[in-house]
Design an enzyme around this catalytic site. Structure first.
Site, PDB file in Angstrom:
ATOM      1  N   VAL A  17      -1.537  -0.526   7.194  1.00 55.83           N
ATOM      2  CA  VAL A  17      -1.171  -1.939   7.130  1.00 55.83           C
ATOM      3  C   VAL A  17      -1.533  -2.514   5.767  1.00 55.83           C
ATOM      4  CG1 VAL A  17      -1.483  -4.210   8.189  1.00 55.83           C
ATOM      5  CG2 VAL A  17      -1.400  -2.179   9.626  1.00 55.83           C
ATOM      6  N   LYS A  37       3.485   9.179   1.647  1.00 55.81           N
ATOM      7  CA  LYS A  37       2.427   9.642   2.554  1.00 55.81           C
ATOM      8  C   LYS A  37       2.112  11.079   2.188  1.00 55.81           C
ATOM      9  CE  LYS A  37      -0.309   9.372   6.177  1.00 55.81           C
ATOM     10  NZ  LYS A  37      -1.436   8.425   6.270  1.00 55.81           N
ATOM     11  N   GLU A 109      -0.473   7.040  -0.051  1.00 56.40           N
ATOM     12  CA  GLU A 109      -1.409   6.832   1.056  1.00 56.40           C
ATOM     13  C   GLU A 109      -1.955   8.168   1.544  1.00 56.40           C
ATOM     14  OE1 GLU A 109      -1.708   5.258   5.655  1.00 56.40           O
ATOM     15  OE2 GLU A 109       0.104   4.795   4.522  1.00 56.40           O
ATOM     16  N   GLY A 110      -3.264   8.251   1.622  1.00 59.37           N
ATOM     17  CA  GLY A 110      -3.900   9.470   2.097  1.00 59.37           C
ATOM     18  C   GLY A 110      -3.925   9.556   3.605  1.00 59.37           C
ATOM     19  N   GLY A 112      -6.754   9.605   6.544  1.00 60.52           N
ATOM     20  CA  GLY A 112      -8.179   9.426   6.793  1.00 60.52           C
ATOM     21  C   GLY A 112      -8.913   9.040   5.526  1.00 60.52           C
ATOM     22  N   PRO A 200      -5.805 -10.260   7.806  1.00 61.99           N
ATOM     23  CA  PRO A 200      -6.210 -10.805   9.097  1.00 61.99           C
ATOM     24  C   PRO A 200      -6.030  -9.777  10.210  1.00 61.99           C
ATOM     25  CG  PRO A 200      -4.078 -11.696   8.444  1.00 61.99           C
ATOM     26  CD  PRO A 200      -4.599 -10.931   7.261  1.00 61.99           C
ATOM     27  N   ALA A 201      -6.915  -9.800  11.165  1.00 59.61           N
ATOM     28  CA  ALA A 201      -6.795  -8.904  12.318  1.00 59.61           C
ATOM     29  C   ALA A 201      -5.440  -9.105  12.974  1.00 59.61           C
ATOM     30  CB  ALA A 201      -7.910  -9.195  13.323  1.00 59.61           C
TER      31      ALA A 201
END
Length: 238
Positions: A17, A37, A109-110, A112, A200-201
């Site tokens: 996100v 990715k 993006e990795g 983990g 934000p959550a």
């Protein structure tokens, strides 16, 4: 900054996100964006992965993967169990470098955390970042326990001579507890890097149009946003 590598202090800290928010803010600033990715695990051949989720939230990005494996495991383990070739850091670097010739910004993006192994030789996302000479953005959690994992990640980056661009909090709670509030000041202190945003959550559950509209307000100017750490801290203070 043609390539930005994005890692997390652990799994499930909001890395995908956060990657989508960085992509959305860059698009809003008029930049062309690709999302790569490095190793997608835990999805089948026809299922959408993390890069597709970034595209769904952020909009018109080029979404790509180096490899994917069906089981939700570390890439090296998932590749071995699937009987498939592992991802090597050089594979990631070469794919990102190619995308960088065609886009203003490439987000890698990795899977983990920083040192999750890609292959039996121990190759990691950190090795890919070194080959690319790219800065690394670390996505961290907000609450208790985050200081240790963030500092460890920051120390490892510096030990490898890598540039730590900053820290983004992957999910800022609606009702932050004392630890979260204190961590706004402590995360930059322990990492030696600026706090560059707080999502934000539940941001990933927003409608894409709302996500894209909000993303620049969650990220600092270095990430094409308007978020200010000092102002945010004052507003959160009880």
């Amino acid at each position: 900054m043609a390539v930005l590598v994005i890692t997390g202090t652990d799994t499930e800290v909001g890395k995908t996100v956060a990657t989508a928010a960085v992509a959305a803010a860059a698009l809003a600033a008029g930049r062309s964006v690709a999302v790569l990715k490095a190793a997608q695990t835990g999805v089948g051949p026809d299922e959408p992965g993390d890069a597709a989720e970034v595209a769904r939230l952020a909009g018109a990005v080029t979404a790509a993967e180096v490899a994917r494996y069906p089981e939700p495991l570390a890439p090296a383990t998932a590749a071995r169990r699937a009987g498939r070739a592992p991802v090597r850091p050089r594979d990631v670097a070469e794919a990102a470098a190619k995308l960088a010739t065609e886009h203003d910004l490439v987000l890698v993006e990795g899977a983990g955390g920083l040192l999750v192994r890609f292959d039996a030789a121990g190759g990691t996302l950190a090795d890919a970042a070194r080959l690319l000479a790219a800065p690394v953005l670390v996505v961290a959690s907000a609450g208790l326990g985050t200081l240790n994992t963030t500092e460890l990640t920051a120390r490892e980056l510096r030990a490898r001579g890598l540039d730590l661009a900053g820290i983004v909090i992957g999910s800022w709670p609606d009702a932050p507890d004392l630890a979260s509030l204190c961590n706004l000041a402590d995360l930059p202190e322990v990492s030696g890097a600026p706090l560059l945003g707080a999502l934000p959550a539940g941001a990933g559950r927003l409608a894409p149009a709302d996500f894209r509209a909000g993303a620049p307000s969650w990220l600092a100017p270095r990430l094409d946003g308007t978020w200010d750490a000092e102002v945010f801290g004052v507003r959160q203070a009880p």
